[in-house]
Design a protein around this motif. Structure first.
Motif, PDB file in Angstrom:
ATOM      1  N   HIS A   1      29.367  42.108  31.793  1.00 11.52           N
ATOM      2  CA  HIS A   1      30.582  42.393  32.549  1.00 11.52           C
ATOM      3  C   HIS A   1      30.775  41.269  33.567  1.00 11.52           C
ATOM      4  N   VAL A   2      31.914  40.588  33.511  1.00  9.83           N
ATOM      5  CA  VAL A   2      32.198  39.439  34.381  1.00  9.83           C
ATOM      6  C   VAL A   2      33.347  39.803  35.309  1.00  9.83           C
ATOM      7  N   THR A   3      33.134  39.626  36.630  1.00  9.61           N
ATOM      8  CA  THR A   3      34.181  39.948  37.592  1.00  9.61           C
ATOM      9  C   THR A   3      34.323  38.833  38.621  1.00  9.61           C
ATOM     10  N   SER A   4      35.536  38.760  39.186  1.00  8.60           N
ATOM     11  CA  SER A   4      35.819  37.823  40.270  1.00  8.60           C
ATOM     12  C   SER A   4      37.056  38.334  40.998  1.00  8.60           C
ATOM     13  N   PRO A   5      37.085  38.268  42.336  1.00  6.88           N
ATOM     14  CA  PRO A   5      38.285  38.712  43.042  1.00  6.88           C
ATOM     15  C   PRO A   5      39.497  37.855  42.718  1.00  6.88           C
ATOM     16  N   ALA A   6      39.294  36.549  42.535  1.00  7.80           N
ATOM     17  CA  ALA A   6      40.371  35.617  42.181  1.00  7.80           C
ATOM     18  C   ALA A   6      39.772  34.229  42.037  1.00  7.80           C
ATOM     19  N   LEU A   7      40.475  33.356  41.292  1.00  4.99           N
ATOM     20  CA  LEU A   7      40.015  31.975  41.092  1.00  4.99           C
ATOM     21  C   LEU A   7      40.611  31.021  42.122  1.00  4.99           C
ATOM     22  N   GLU A   8      41.492  31.523  42.963  1.00  6.65           N
ATOM     23  CA  GLU A   8      42.067  30.830  44.125  1.00  6.65           C
ATOM     24  C   GLU A   8      42.928  29.622  43.754  1.00  6.65           C
ATOM     25  N   THR A   9      42.349  28.462  43.502  1.00  2.00           N
ATOM     26  CA  THR A   9      43.156  27.261  43.215  1.00  2.00           C
ATOM     27  C   THR A   9      43.025  26.814  41.764  1.00  2.00           C
ATOM     28  N   LEU A  10      42.539  27.700  40.904  1.00  2.00           N
ATOM     29  CA  LEU A  10      42.246  27.325  39.525  1.00  2.00           C
ATOM     30  C   LEU A  10      42.970  28.233  38.532  1.00  2.00           C
TER      31      LEU A  10
END
Length: 317
Positions: free
Chosen positions: A66-75
């Motif tokens: 399971h892969v999570t991230s709040p956001a990639l921001e500038t990507l």
């Protein structure tokens, strides 16, 4: 679509601890965290190449993850499913991506992905500035809220895209590769993506039906080393300052001052990146384009391109 795009030259991990692979991805591809099952010993593999302003990555975790991230921001992340499937959740929806499908993740999109045991992906990391520049160079209308894509696409929507990616991988793994060629390919990929259905980019030329804006763009490009005032632009366009701001907001999605500064920065970045350009030092180039406060210039450059101007100059040598 069981194919390998990057070969053994780019192999970084084979039969490795998924957490070690995840740490590497955090450094080079995008911030995230992984959650593995409590049982089993999955073996992950990863190939990676930096290519101009892109990062190319082929990854499999060897087990359900399971892969999570709040956001990639500038990507932006372009993810191509090669094997297995991947469950995506977002915007109140969910979808099982399978080989032949593209997932496009915007900078402000939360990431919530579950890989199958046999899932393998090819990921292209694109900085937001690359897509902004592609809009500008193609003279397409840049959306004020930033470029955004629908998440789900079929590969057939982009004719020849897999062959293009394969060619880029070959170039990335070549013994000798020219920086200008790398950036040329990066621009092609960005422009290709901006043509996808489901993006918010209007590809009608900025200058269509607007000779005033066309004249202003040409004047700015011909006078980038000068201190261009708003009064000059307003006089050239035969309009008030208020109308000038409205013109730039409509056709460029920004203010005249920001547009000029961005074009100056992009031109400086191109000169610092080009081994053929005669550049003695960063200070000389910055002053040449009217940046008198060097500390402020370096901060602005880094916020735009993700590195200091001295790093760009050092990398080309």
């Amino acid at each position: 679509m069981d194919r390998r795009l990057l070969n053994e030259k780019s192999l970084v991990f084979a039969n490795a601890d998924p957490h070690a692979v995840s740490d590497y991805v955090n450094q080079h591809v995008g911030a995230h965290r992984i959650l593995l099952p409590n049982s089993g010993h999955p073996e992950a593999s990863l190939s990676h190449r930096a290519f101009g302003s892109l990062d190319l990555c082929q990854i499999s975790y060897g087990g359900r993850v399971h892969v999570t991230s709040p956001a990639l921001e500038t990507l932006y992340h372009l993810q191509i499913l090669l094997r297995g499937h991947c469950l995506w959740r977002g915007r109140g929806e969910e979808h099982y991506f399978t080989p032949g499908e593209l997932l496009l993740i915007n900078p402000d999109d939360p990431v919530d992905l579950t890989y199958s045991d046999d899932c393998e992906k090819f990921i292209v990391k694109l900085p937001a500035i690359l897509l902004d520049k592609a809009c500008s160079e193609n003279q397409w209308r840049h959306p004020g809220e930033g470029v955004r894509f629908a998440p789900r696409h079929r590969l057939e929507e982009l004719d020849g895209f897999v062959n293009l990616i394969s060619l880029v991988c070959q170039e990335a793994e070549a013994e000798q590769t020219i920086p200008q060629v790398q950036e040329h390919f990066a621009k092609i990929i960005a422009s290709k993506l901006l043509g996808l259905p489901g993006s918010n980019v209007n590809r009608e030329p900025l200058t269509a039906g607007c000779p005033s804006f066309e004249r202003l763009v040409e004047f700015i490009e011909n006078n980038l080393k000068q201190d261009i005032s708003l009064e000059q632009l307003a006089e050239l366009a035969h309009m008030s300052a208020r109308s000038l701001y409205a013109l730039f907001e409509k056709h460029a999605g920004t203010t005249p001052k920001h547009y000029i500064r961005q074009r100056k920065l992009e031109t400086i970045h191109a000169r610092l990146s080009d081994p053929q350009a005669a550049v003695r030092n960063v200070t000389e180039v910055a002053l040449d384009y009217g940046f008198l406060h060097l500390g402020r210039f370096s901060e602005c450059y880094k916020s735009t391109f993700g590195e200091l101007p001295s790093d760009t100059l050092r990398r080309r040598n």
